[in-house]
Design an enzyme around this catalytic site. Structure first.
Site, PDB file in Angstrom:
ATOM      1  N   HIS A 255       8.467  -6.049  -3.499  1.00 32.60           N
ATOM      2  CA  HIS A 255       7.013  -6.379  -3.592  1.00 32.60           C
ATOM      3  C   HIS A 255       6.751  -7.400  -2.258  1.00 32.60           C
ATOM      4  O   HIS A 255       5.561  -7.303  -2.017  1.00 32.60           O
ATOM      5  CB  HIS A 255       6.662  -7.363  -4.972  1.00 32.60           C
ATOM      6  CG  HIS A 255       7.131  -6.604  -5.818  1.00 32.60           C
ATOM      7  ND1 HIS A 255       8.354  -7.035  -6.890  1.00 32.60           N
ATOM      8  CD2 HIS A 255       6.437  -5.542  -6.688  1.00 32.60           C
ATOM      9  CE1 HIS A 255       8.299  -6.446  -8.008  1.00 32.60           C
ATOM     10  NE2 HIS A 255       7.341  -5.443  -7.969  1.00 32.60           N
TER      11      HIS A 255
ATOM     12  N   GLU B 247       3.250  -9.014  -5.132  1.00 35.00           N
ATOM     13  CA  GLU B 247       2.539  -8.250  -4.116  1.00 35.00           C
ATOM     14  C   GLU B 247       1.666  -8.806  -3.554  1.00 35.00           C
ATOM     15  O   GLU B 247       1.412  -8.774  -2.132  1.00 35.00           O
ATOM     16  CB  GLU B 247       2.510  -6.574  -4.400  1.00 35.00           C
ATOM     17  CG  GLU B 247       2.069  -5.915  -3.312  1.00 35.00           C
ATOM     18  CD  GLU B 247       1.856  -4.470  -3.771  1.00 35.00           C
ATOM     19  OE1 GLU B 247       2.476  -3.891  -4.573  1.00 35.00           O
ATOM     20  OE2 GLU B 247       0.795  -3.689  -3.283  1.00 35.00           O
TER      21      GLU B 247
ATOM     22  N   SER C 263       6.190  -4.814 -15.097  1.00 35.97           N
ATOM     23  CA  SER C 263       5.784  -4.014 -14.028  1.00 35.97           C
ATOM     24  C   SER C 263       4.474  -3.274 -14.183  1.00 35.97           C
ATOM     25  O   SER C 263       3.872  -2.737 -15.352  1.00 35.97           O
ATOM     26  CB  SER C 263       6.799  -2.602 -14.396  1.00 35.97           C
ATOM     27  OG  SER C 263       6.294  -1.575 -13.826  1.00 35.97           O
ATOM     28  N   SER C 264       3.647  -3.666 -13.081  1.00 26.58           N
ATOM     29  CA  SER C 264       2.283  -3.541 -12.925  1.00 26.58           C
ATOM     30  C   SER C 264       1.936  -2.108 -13.079  1.00 26.58           C
ATOM     31  O   SER C 264       1.076  -1.358 -13.850  1.00 26.58           O
ATOM     32  CB  SER C 264       1.815  -3.667 -11.505  1.00 26.58           C
ATOM     33  OG  SER C 264       0.584  -3.294 -11.293  1.00 26.58           O
TER      34      SER C 264
ATOM     35  N   CYS D 124       9.241  -2.528  -0.002  1.00 29.02           N
ATOM     36  CA  CYS D 124       9.165  -1.325   0.290  1.00 29.02           C
ATOM     37  C   CYS D 124       8.118  -1.149   1.385  1.00 29.02           C
ATOM     38  O   CYS D 124       7.092  -1.765   1.745  1.00 29.02           O
ATOM     39  CB  CYS D 124       8.137  -0.851  -1.042  1.00 29.02           C
ATOM     40  SG  CYS D 124       7.511   0.928  -0.719  1.00 29.02           S
TER      41      CYS D 124
ATOM     42  N   HIS E 283      10.681  -4.808 -11.028  1.00 25.76           N
ATOM     43  CA  HIS E 283      10.436  -5.172 -12.391  1.00 25.76           C
ATOM     44  C   HIS E 283      11.133  -4.186 -13.395  1.00 25.76           C
ATOM     45  O   HIS E 283      10.711  -3.497 -13.932  1.00 25.76           O
ATOM     46  CB  HIS E 283       9.044  -5.338 -12.699  1.00 25.76           C
ATOM     47  CG  HIS E 283       8.228  -6.428 -11.862  1.00 25.76           C
ATOM     48  ND1 HIS E 283       7.161  -6.372 -11.484  1.00 25.76           N
ATOM     49  CD2 HIS E 283       8.878  -7.637 -11.793  1.00 25.76           C
ATOM     50  CE1 HIS E 283       6.832  -7.413 -10.983  1.00 25.76           C
ATOM     51  NE2 HIS E 283       7.746  -8.525 -11.029  1.00 25.76           N
TER      52      HIS E 283
ATOM     53  N   CYS F 132      10.897   5.264  -7.821  1.00 20.04           N
ATOM     54  CA  CYS F 132      10.193   5.749  -6.674  1.00 20.04           C
ATOM     55  C   CYS F 132      11.200   5.485  -5.461  1.00 20.04           C
ATOM     56  O   CYS F 132      12.171   4.668  -5.273  1.00 20.04           O
ATOM     57  CB  CYS F 132       8.933   4.963  -6.357  1.00 20.04           C
ATOM     58  SG  CYS F 132       9.340   3.213  -6.278  1.00 20.04           S
TER      59      CYS F 132
END
Ligand code: SF4
Length: 296
Positions: A78, A130, A225-226, A100, A45, A16
């Site tokens: 994060h 985060e 990775s969430s 981000c 992650h 992303c």
């Protein structure tokens, strides 16, 4: 006649914008830094990226106290809390912040809410960096982290105090809706705030659509990775079998053997190179007819 095998590819895939920005940032720092470049937690992650950066001399740590005073330190995508920023100042670290912008937006929304006298009800995973970063920006008594509607029921009575609903950016969009509904039922005056980021939302939408077309979905991404784990949970909730893999090398050929259709998706921290390798491997297994499934 040989039966056609179809590969349904979720769009978007590859990293992303927030992860791309974090990678570009560390590349810039590596060009100019004298001495070791440190990263707090993981930059993103993804093992492939972490290993590649480690090979190039970047050092990762979970604890800012490990970083020698005066060193170069990056905050990953994060984000971090004020407590970490303050410690970094005291240690005279040369900080580059790769948080981000969409995480910054969440942090700002939380801080603005508290400045306006509101309490924050934050949906997320309590130990995720985060969420720790947002909690680390707010006085403890102003924020209530919750991870389910049941935890909303267990919140103390806010006695009509204004409150704001916010979510970690990588949560399941359907669960965000459920938690926000539970909050509004309990505290009808609660105000809506930020939810999942667009990258999370689009990837989740695409997996829901994939599950309408196939009963087996390969998801590339780390178990840490969430957003990748949410994709696997969504596939399961939609009734599709799924595998969460770090790379194409982990694809079990026996699971592909008798299938005529497979879905492929990836988390937002998976480089395009890994996605392309997985497509190639599936092509080698006969999945040559490709169909794009967009979550946009
Ligand atoms: S998943 Fe969303 S919040 Fe996380 S880095 Fe990507 S764009 Fe930013």
């Amino acid at each position: 006649m040989e039966q056609k095998k179809r590969l349904f590819i979720a769009q978007p895939h590859g990293v992303c914008a927030g992860v791309e920005r974090a990678i570009d940032t560390v590349e810039e720092v590596l060009k100019t830094a004298n001495g070791t470049v440190w990263v707090l937690h993981e930059l993103v992650h993804n093992d492939f990226l972490t290993e590649e950066l480690t090979r190039r001399g970047v050092r990762f740590t979970e604890n800012i106290n490990d970083v020698p005073d005066g060193s170069v330190l990056l905050f990953g995508a994060h984000g971090v809390g004020n407590d970490v920023e303050e410690l970094a100042r005291r240690k005279k670290l040369q900080i580059t912040d790769a948080t981000c912008p969409l995480v910054c937006k969440l942090q700002k929304a939380a801080c603005d809410a508290v400045k306006n006298g509101e309490k924050v009800i934050l949906f997320g995973h309590k130990n995720h960096p985060e969420v720790c970063g947002v909690l680390g920006r707010l006085p403890e008594e102003t924020v209530f982290p919750v991870s389910s509607p049941a935890e909303v029921s267990a919140l103390p009575d806010l006695n009509g105090t204004p409150c704001r609903m916010l979510s970690q950016t990588t949560m399941n969009t359907q669960e965000i809706g459920e938690v926000f509904s539970a909050v509004q039922k309990r505290f009808p005056h609660a105000l809506p705030g930020t939810g999942a980021c667009y990258a999370t939302t689009q990837r989740q939408n695409a997996v829901r659509k994939l599950a309408e077309k196939v009963d087996f979905i390969v998801i590339l991404g780390s178990v840490r990775s969430s957003n990748s784990r949410r994709l696997q949970e969504i596939a399961a909730a939609c009734g599709a079998e799924s595998l969460l893999l770090d790379s194409a090398a982990e694809l079990p050929p026996e699971l592909l053997k008798n299938r005529t259709a497979v879905g492929l998706s990836s988390g937002a921290s998976v480089p395009e190179q890994l996605f392309t390798e997985c497509v190639r491997k599936l092509e080698e297994s006969g999945f040559n007819e490709k169909v794009i499934v967009s979550g946009e």
